[in-house]
Design a protein around this motif. Structure first.
Motif, short mmCIF file in Angstrom:
data_model
loop_
_atom_site.label_atom_id
_atom_site.label_comp_id
_atom_site.label_asym_id
_atom_site.label_seq_id
_atom_site.Cartn_x
_atom_site.Cartn_y
_atom_site.Cartn_z
N UNK A 8 86.94 18.94 45.87
CA UNK A 8 86.84 19.48 44.52
C UNK A 8 86.84 18.36 43.49
N UNK A 9 85.94 18.45 42.53
CA UNK A 9 85.95 17.60 41.34
C UNK A 9 86.31 18.53 40.19
N UNK A 10 87.35 18.16 39.45
CA UNK A 10 87.84 19.03 38.39
C UNK A 10 87.23 18.70 37.04
N UNK A 11 87.20 19.69 36.17
CA UNK A 11 86.74 19.47 34.80
C UNK A 11 87.71 18.54 34.07
N UNK A 49 82.21 8.09 42.25
CA UNK A 49 81.74 9.06 43.24
C UNK A 49 82.86 9.86 43.90
N UNK A 50 84.10 9.58 43.54
CA UNK A 50 85.24 10.26 44.13
C UNK A 50 85.33 11.71 43.70
N UNK A 51 85.81 12.53 44.61
CA UNK A 51 86.26 13.88 44.26
C UNK A 51 87.76 13.80 44.07
N UNK A 52 88.33 14.75 43.35
CA UNK A 52 89.74 14.68 42.98
C UNK A 52 90.70 15.19 44.05
N UNK A 53 90.29 16.25 44.75
CA UNK A 53 91.18 16.91 45.71
C UNK A 53 90.41 17.23 46.98
N UNK A 85 87.31 23.86 38.39
CA UNK A 85 86.46 22.90 39.09
C UNK A 85 85.15 22.65 38.34
N UNK A 86 84.74 21.41 38.41
CA UNK A 86 83.41 21.04 37.92
C UNK A 86 82.40 21.23 39.03
N UNK A 87 82.80 20.83 40.25
CA UNK A 87 81.92 20.99 41.41
C UNK A 87 82.77 20.95 42.68
N UNK A 88 82.13 21.39 43.76
CA UNK A 88 82.79 21.30 45.06
C UNK A 88 81.72 21.19 46.14
#
Length: 95
Positions: A8-11, A49-53, A85-88
């Motif tokens: 998950x990438x968060x807003x 390029x990292x995702x958060x979770x 989430x911004x994206x997943x």
């Protein structure tokens, strides 16, 4: 076994927001009988390029994964994730 991984990438990528959302994911542990393993990790690199979770889960079968997808506890988590989430991205594989 089926392994289900979601990134998950968060807003809001603040440490507080990430910690709050990671806690929401971890709160599923012990509440969904078909969920055999649950691990939640937060990114330590913080690159562009990292995702958060990362959510790492295991299930006995595809049927169990499908039961998880519609479980009331998971549906509440989905509601939360849709709002933050911004994206997943995800991957599911036999393990």
């Amino acid at each position: 076994m089926i392994t289900h991984i979601v990134l998950f990438k968060l807003k809001d990528r603040s440490p507080e927001s990430i910690a709050r959302t990671a806690a929401v994911l971890r709160d599923m542990e012990g509440k969904i009988d078909v969920l055999r393993h649950l691990e939640v990790g937060t990114d330590v690199l913080h690159s562009e390029r990292s995702y958060d979770i990362a959510l790492y889960t295991k299930f006995d079968s595809m049927d169990a994964l499908q039961a998880y997808q519609v479980h009331p506890v998971h549906k509440l988590v989905i509601e939360h994730m849709l709002s933050v989430r911004e994206s997943s991205v995800s991957v599911d594989y036999e393990s």
